[in-house]
Design a protein around this motif. Sequence first.
Motif, PDB file in Angstrom:
ATOM      1  N   ALA A   1      61.557  67.451   7.275  1.00  0.00           N
ATOM      2  CA  ALA A   1      61.561  67.417   8.738  1.00  0.00           C
ATOM      3  C   ALA A   1      61.038  66.080   9.266  1.00  0.00           C
ATOM      4  CB  ALA A   1      60.723  68.568   9.291  1.00  0.00           C
TER       5      ALA A   1
ATOM      6  N   ALA B   1      63.223  63.465  11.355  1.00  0.00           N
ATOM      7  CA  ALA B   1      62.860  63.057  12.712  1.00  0.00           C
ATOM      8  C   ALA B   1      62.999  61.550  12.894  1.00  0.00           C
ATOM      9  CB  ALA B   1      61.434  63.496  13.023  1.00  0.00           C
TER      10      ALA B   1
ATOM     11  N   CYS C   1      66.969  61.254  13.080  1.00  0.00           N
ATOM     12  CA  CYS C   1      67.653  62.108  14.062  1.00  0.00           C
ATOM     13  C   CYS C   1      66.593  62.763  14.950  1.00  0.00           C
ATOM     14  CB  CYS C   1      68.503  63.155  13.345  1.00  0.00           C
ATOM     15  SG  CYS C   1      69.431  64.251  14.441  1.00  0.00           S
ATOM     16  N   PRO C   2      66.036  62.042  15.914  1.00  0.00           N
ATOM     17  CA  PRO C   2      64.894  62.523  16.694  1.00  0.00           C
ATOM     18  C   PRO C   2      65.165  63.775  17.519  1.00  0.00           C
ATOM     19  CG  PRO C   2      65.345  60.186  17.137  1.00  0.00           C
ATOM     20  CD  PRO C   2      66.446  60.688  16.287  1.00  0.00           C
ATOM     21  N   THR C   3      66.432  64.140  17.698  1.00  0.00           N
ATOM     22  CA  THR C   3      66.764  65.289  18.544  1.00  0.00           C
ATOM     23  C   THR C   3      67.049  66.562  17.753  1.00  0.00           C
ATOM     24  OG1 THR C   3      69.098  64.635  18.573  1.00  0.00           O
ATOM     25  CG2 THR C   3      67.687  63.790  20.346  1.00  0.00           C
TER      26      THR C   3
ATOM     27  N   GLU D   1      66.741  70.143  15.821  1.00  0.00           N
ATOM     28  CA  GLU D   1      66.028  71.360  16.182  1.00  0.00           C
ATOM     29  C   GLU D   1      65.241  71.889  14.975  1.00  0.00           C
ATOM     30  OE1 GLU D   1      68.545  74.073  18.937  1.00  0.00           O
ATOM     31  OE2 GLU D   1      70.001  73.012  17.686  1.00  0.00           O
ATOM     32  N   ALA D   2      64.007  72.254  15.204  1.00  0.00           N
ATOM     33  CA  ALA D   2      63.162  72.808  14.142  1.00  0.00           C
ATOM     34  C   ALA D   2      63.078  74.329  14.303  1.00  0.00           C
ATOM     35  CB  ALA D   2      61.770  72.202  14.198  1.00  0.00           C
TER      36      ALA D   2
ATOM     37  N   ALA E   1      55.442  70.950  13.405  1.00  0.00           N
ATOM     38  CA  ALA E   1      56.335  70.554  14.492  1.00  0.00           C
ATOM     39  C   ALA E   1      55.598  69.685  15.514  1.00  0.00           C
ATOM     40  CB  ALA E   1      56.915  71.796  15.167  1.00  0.00           C
ATOM     41  N   ASP E   2      54.365  70.037  15.814  1.00  0.00           N
ATOM     42  CA  ASP E   2      53.576  69.229  16.752  1.00  0.00           C
ATOM     43  C   ASP E   2      53.355  67.826  16.202  1.00  0.00           C
ATOM     44  OD1 ASP E   2      53.432  71.408  18.429  1.00  0.00           O
ATOM     45  OD2 ASP E   2      51.405  71.997  17.809  1.00  0.00           O
TER      46      ASP E   2
ATOM     47  N   ARG F   1      58.377  67.653  17.647  1.00  0.00           N
ATOM     48  CA  ARG F   1      59.540  68.485  17.939  1.00  0.00           C
ATOM     49  C   ARG F   1      59.096  69.898  18.319  1.00  0.00           C
ATOM     50  NH1 ARG F   1      62.863  66.816  19.991  1.00  0.00           N
ATOM     51  NH2 ARG F   1      64.429  68.344  19.386  1.00  0.00           N
TER      52      ARG F   1
END
Length: 462
Positions: free
Chosen positions: A210, A214, A217-219, A221-222, A240-241, A245
């Motif tokens: 992940a 990121a 591909c910064p966009t 979905e996690a 995720a934090d 994301r």
Amino acid sequence: MTQQPWLLLSSRPITQLEDAHLPLTGSAFHGYANAWPTPVAGDQADALGRPCTRLVVGGDNTLDVQGNKLTVETSSRNITPLYWSADHRGNFIISTDLLIAASAWVNLTDCQLSVRENAGVHLGDHSSIHGLTRLQHSNRLEVVLQGNRTHIECCETFDSLALQSARFNTAVLAGEAQLSALEHSIADHLKWPGKVAALVSGGVDSGLVAALLAKQCPTFEAFSIGTPWGNEFDDAQQLADAIGRPLNRVELDPQSILLALPQTVRAFGHAHPQAVEIGVAISAFCRQLTAGHLIFTGYGSDLINSGLATGDGMPDDIRHSIAIEVNKTRYSSELTSLAAQACGSELAHPYWDQRVLRTALDTCPSVKTTRGREKGHLRLAAERWLPAEAAWRKKTAIHHGNGLGAALSQLIDDTSGQRASAPAVYRQLLVTQLEQATRTPLSPLSAQEILDRALHSITHRC
């Protein structure tokens, strides 16, 4: 929900599959496909420069068709299996789908096929159905049609995963080398044109995928998968934090898990309980996700970096364990993307890509236990990408993290009304789908119908 993807080639026409005919320009073989990428005829050439059609299975298994000759090469990974059969009367079939292979073979020969009593993973060329052979990894199969006969030769090729070395002999060097390989792997997968997602649990394996994703591909979905019996949402949220994301928490209900079982068993081509328990969660997730996603996972890291060892009682040299687990995975099909493709999406397992595999297999075993922890070299390298707590978090098997390891068997027992019924139910799911495929291969039953028929058969068995 889309259709189950499959491909089949035959030496002779298959009456029941004519509506799924796949043109193979200039070929004596007959092709059939469902929800399979259409090949481009003539975009490849044989050794003499003559045009041929290449079909790719699972990323690196290939089928080259040219005139009356078919050449099949399976890779060392052999992620998506190929099933075949032949007889002395010139009948030959090969398919990506065990049930379609069975249906075609019955259509050609009028024989009766049945599911083995042991319908689990066989470390050899046996499939779960008597009379059908599973083409093993690192094999080359050549089939030449000669009038009403076939000439078939099968031989082994070089197995690139059979060798391990100590090329990377320091923790920092080994960890960074694997991260570099992961980055390249992710970049290759990102050529996918659709939406991008990643499954995260909060552990180091999915966390690294992940974090590296990121960067490119910064966009994306996690997602994190939970069940009524367990989840790792808090750990996944921390991860995720850290990478900036939002986290989508997906809790699978018991019915959605049960309805994903037929699809999982069909994609794997067997009914091995542990493999099914691991695979059913992602199948259920894909059934709920909108189509068109490329889904990254952290699957495979434990196999190549620790041989599934944990921090308790690890041997100094884990090469043997790694070799065993890598070999099993080439027969289990649990990393195939077929179940996701049946839902219109695609799975990406970067740890099982060739470059990452090679880096891991060339890492000194003692380095992999740095600081007395499994995957120590990877955890050390992860510290600059993840919170230290996530980098060194205790390993939890995916089917235990989401609670399925303990609860799925009980759920099936409660549903069937019988004790210890899960293995029998998994096998019966394969039997039920075989019976339907034999009758009407292009009209599969719904997941609910398959499940109901399998449960009815189990509960009414004498």
